[in-house]
Design a protein around this motif. Structure first.
Motif, PDB file in Angstrom:
ATOM      1  N   ASN A 149      -1.850  -7.013  -8.069  1.00  0.00           N
ATOM      2  CA  ASN A 149      -1.261  -7.466  -6.929  1.00  0.00           C
ATOM      3  C   ASN A 149      -2.115  -6.877  -5.580  1.00  0.00           C
ATOM      4  OD1 ASN A 149       0.368  -7.820  -4.654  1.00  0.00           O
ATOM      5  ND2 ASN A 149       2.245  -7.456  -5.912  1.00  0.00           N
ATOM      6  N   GLN A 150      -2.962  -7.674  -4.942  1.00  0.00           N
ATOM      7  CA  GLN A 150      -3.759  -6.938  -3.974  1.00  0.00           C
ATOM      8  C   GLN A 150      -2.790  -6.441  -2.602  1.00  0.00           C
ATOM      9  OE1 GLN A 150      -7.490  -7.409  -3.638  1.00  0.00           O
ATOM     10  NE2 GLN A 150      -7.178  -6.982  -5.790  1.00  0.00           N
ATOM     11  N   ASP A 151      -1.728  -7.288  -2.485  1.00  0.00           N
ATOM     12  CA  ASP A 151      -0.911  -7.028  -1.383  1.00  0.00           C
ATOM     13  C   ASP A 151      -0.354  -5.252  -1.686  1.00  0.00           C
ATOM     14  OD1 ASP A 151      -0.939  -9.116  -0.252  1.00  0.00           O
ATOM     15  OD2 ASP A 151       0.818  -9.995  -0.773  1.00  0.00           O
ATOM     16  N   THR A 152      -0.199  -4.858  -2.758  1.00  0.00           N
ATOM     17  CA  THR A 152       0.366  -3.740  -3.150  1.00  0.00           C
ATOM     18  C   THR A 152      -0.818  -2.628  -2.802  1.00  0.00           C
ATOM     19  OG1 THR A 152       1.577  -4.709  -4.874  1.00  0.00           O
ATOM     20  CG2 THR A 152       1.401  -2.377  -5.136  1.00  0.00           C
ATOM     21  N   ALA A 153      -1.883  -3.151  -3.257  1.00  0.00           N
ATOM     22  CA  ALA A 153      -2.841  -2.012  -3.071  1.00  0.00           C
ATOM     23  C   ALA A 153      -3.206  -1.678  -1.598  1.00  0.00           C
ATOM     24  CB  ALA A 153      -4.330  -2.976  -3.795  1.00  0.00           C
ATOM     25  N   GLN A 154      -3.184  -2.940  -0.896  1.00  0.00           N
ATOM     26  CA  GLN A 154      -3.504  -2.927   0.690  1.00  0.00           C
ATOM     27  C   GLN A 154      -2.429  -2.011   1.291  1.00  0.00           C
ATOM     28  OE1 GLN A 154      -5.861  -4.305   2.538  1.00  0.00           O
ATOM     29  NE2 GLN A 154      -4.918  -3.401   4.472  1.00  0.00           N
ATOM     30  N   LYS A 155      -1.179  -2.113   0.845  1.00  0.00           N
ATOM     31  CA  LYS A 155       0.094  -1.373   1.284  1.00  0.00           C
ATOM     32  C   LYS A 155      -0.329   0.181   1.087  1.00  0.00           C
ATOM     33  CE  LYS A 155       3.907  -4.433   1.626  1.00  0.00           C
ATOM     34  NZ  LYS A 155       4.423  -5.376   0.561  1.00  0.00           N
ATOM     35  N   ALA A 156      -0.708   0.369  -0.066  1.00  0.00           N
ATOM     36  CA  ALA A 156      -0.658   1.690  -0.515  1.00  0.00           C
ATOM     37  C   ALA A 156      -1.789   2.445   0.087  1.00  0.00           C
ATOM     38  CB  ALA A 156      -1.092   1.647  -2.151  1.00  0.00           C
ATOM     39  N   ILE A 157      -2.840   1.912   0.468  1.00  0.00           N
ATOM     40  CA  ILE A 157      -3.907   2.499   1.469  1.00  0.00           C
ATOM     41  C   ILE A 157      -3.390   2.850   2.725  1.00  0.00           C
ATOM     42  CG2 ILE A 157      -5.904   2.148   0.023  1.00  0.00           C
ATOM     43  CD1 ILE A 157      -6.830   0.251   1.811  1.00  0.00           C
ATOM     44  N   GLU A 158      -2.658   1.759   3.297  1.00  0.00           N
ATOM     45  CA  GLU A 158      -2.258   1.789   4.899  1.00  0.00           C
ATOM     46  C   GLU A 158      -1.004   2.851   4.801  1.00  0.00           C
ATOM     47  OE1 GLU A 158      -2.636  -3.077   5.705  1.00  0.00           O
ATOM     48  OE2 GLU A 158      -0.661  -2.112   5.663  1.00  0.00           O
ATOM     49  N   GLU A 159      -0.159   2.763   3.758  1.00  0.00           N
ATOM     50  CA  GLU A 159       0.762   3.945   3.783  1.00  0.00           C
ATOM     51  C   GLU A 159       0.093   5.267   4.051  1.00  0.00           C
ATOM     52  OE1 GLU A 159       4.124   2.077   0.746  1.00  0.00           O
ATOM     53  OE2 GLU A 159       3.008   4.065   0.149  1.00  0.00           O
TER      54      GLU A 159
END
Ligand code: NAI
Ligand code: ISE
Length: 345
Positions: A37-47
């Motif tokens: 789930n690429q969105d999850t990956a994106q959110k994880a690095i943004e967090e």
């Protein structure tokens, strides 16, 4: 230079580990991530405000030269394939439990690692790094209670979701005791039996809860382990080893004691995150430091992951048969014996 981690699986525990690597520990950084789930990956690095690369999958992530170690926190069935690819690429691996979902899968990893010629893999059996268990281990190893004869323990979760099944009580929950207890008493398992007490009305229809597991070790130590995953009151881990000269017991996690409304009390933790937070920090710092200082990880090995899988399979068989099922674990290979000296004591 900081050890560069590539993360495969940025779900619940993946993000917890990313946070500890970034905010709490020293000597490592997250350089790459991937998740189906690429969105999850994106959110994880943004967090965490990271400058990490996001890749489509583990194969692409492993090609990044900055990735020196892989953190595998995807779903259990995906672990084996990523770990094998990482070994093939010569990268260090920290893999959450289970190492693989079958004993055969764990054995494939054991064989690949031995073929590589040095240890690369550490399995996330964090209890070996918990200060309470460590004190018990020291006491037992120093003969403080004499030979261990019996163990009583309990693994209680407050509640489970609808996807939690009866076999998961062994493969997902008890797997921590399976790893910790043979290490604690310094013996191998010989057999396992599972019995079912009266079922709690708080568990869903399909789930048998609680369960009582009885292990016997090669030297005859009897272990009684309660698994109760809808106990309602909190996350509760108990362990007591009874020896020839005395008893050692896992200490309660210190929390403030209160006097209020006619009650003298203390709070019970609600999940594994808080209960084992220090242990998680310790295991990761040890993984990072061992690689940086000694060139290989020292914590729970692929062989320990294999022992857990073989024992777990026998446990599931015992759940179904109601009988005492044998646990057949081959001799620890020399490759892991040499390394065991430096493994966490
Ligand atoms: P989760 O479902 O929250 O996260 C898993 C993530 O992996 C999801 O974001 C999913 O999209 C991703 N994913 C699945 N397959 C993938 C693949 N092939 N490639 C890339 N990404 C993939 O699950 P959770 O709770 O974080 O658990 C992950 C692992 O950690 C499990 O093996 C679990 O048993 C273990 N775990 C260990 C604990 C401990 O106490 N040591 C506690 C909780 C979980
Ligand atoms: C979870 O996956 C864990 O590893 C926790 O430590 C355990 O208490 C829980 O039962 C599992 O589902």
């Amino acid at each position: 230079m900081a050890l560069g981690f590539g993360v495969v699986g940025t779900g619940a525990i993946g993000r917890e580990h990313m946070k500890r690597i970034t905010k709490t520990l020293t000597g490592a950084e997250i350089v790459a991530v991937t998740d189906v789930n690429q969105d999850t990956a994106q959110k994880a690095i943004e967090e965490l405000d990271l400058k990490a690369n996001i890749y489509a999958d583990d194969t692409a992530l492993l090609q990044d030269e900055k990735v020196e170690a892989v953190l595998v926190t995807s779903w259990g069935p995906a672990h084996e394939s990523t770990v094998l690819k990482a070994i093939e690429a010569g990268k260090f691996v920290f893999v959450e439990k289970p190492l693989a979902t079958t004993a055969e899968g764990c054995m494939r990893i054991v064989e690949a690692e031995q073929k590589h010629g040095k240890r690369l893999v550490q399995v996330g059996f964090m209890r070996r790094y918990d200060s309470g268990y460590r004190q018990m281990k020291d006491a037992i190893d120093n003969n403080f209670i004499g030979e261990p004869l019996m163990v009583r323990c309990a693994h209680r979760n407050r509640e489970t979701g609808e996807n939690y099944t009866t076999d998961m009580a062994i493969l997902d929950t008890l797997i921590h005791e399976i790893d910790t207890l043979h290490w604690l008493v310094g013996d191998n398992y010989k057999s396992i039996q599972v019995t079912y007490p009266k079922k709690t009305s708080k568990a869903l229809e399909h789930l048998k809860d609680p369960q009582i597991v009885t292990f016997e070790t090669k030297s005859g130590v009897i272990i009684h382990a309660e698994i109760f995953v809808n106990c309602q009151f909190g996350y509760d881990i108990q362990c007591e080893v009874i020896g020839e000269k005395g008893i050692v017991k896992l200490p309660e996690v210190p929390t403030v004691e209160y006097r209020k409304d006619g009650v003298l009390g203390s709070r019970i933790l609600q999940d594994w995150r808080n209960r084992f937070n220090d242990a998680f920090n310790n295991e990761f710092q040890d993984f990072i430091d061992s690689i940086r200082n000694e060139g290989e990880p020292k914590g729970p090995s692929s062989w320990d992951g294999y022992i857990a899988a073989v024992t777990g399979d026998a446990g599931v068989k015992a759940q179904e048969s109601g009988k005492v099922e044998p646990i057949e674990i081959p001799e620890r290979p020399l490759f892991y014996q040499l390394n065991i000296k430096s493994e966490v004591k």
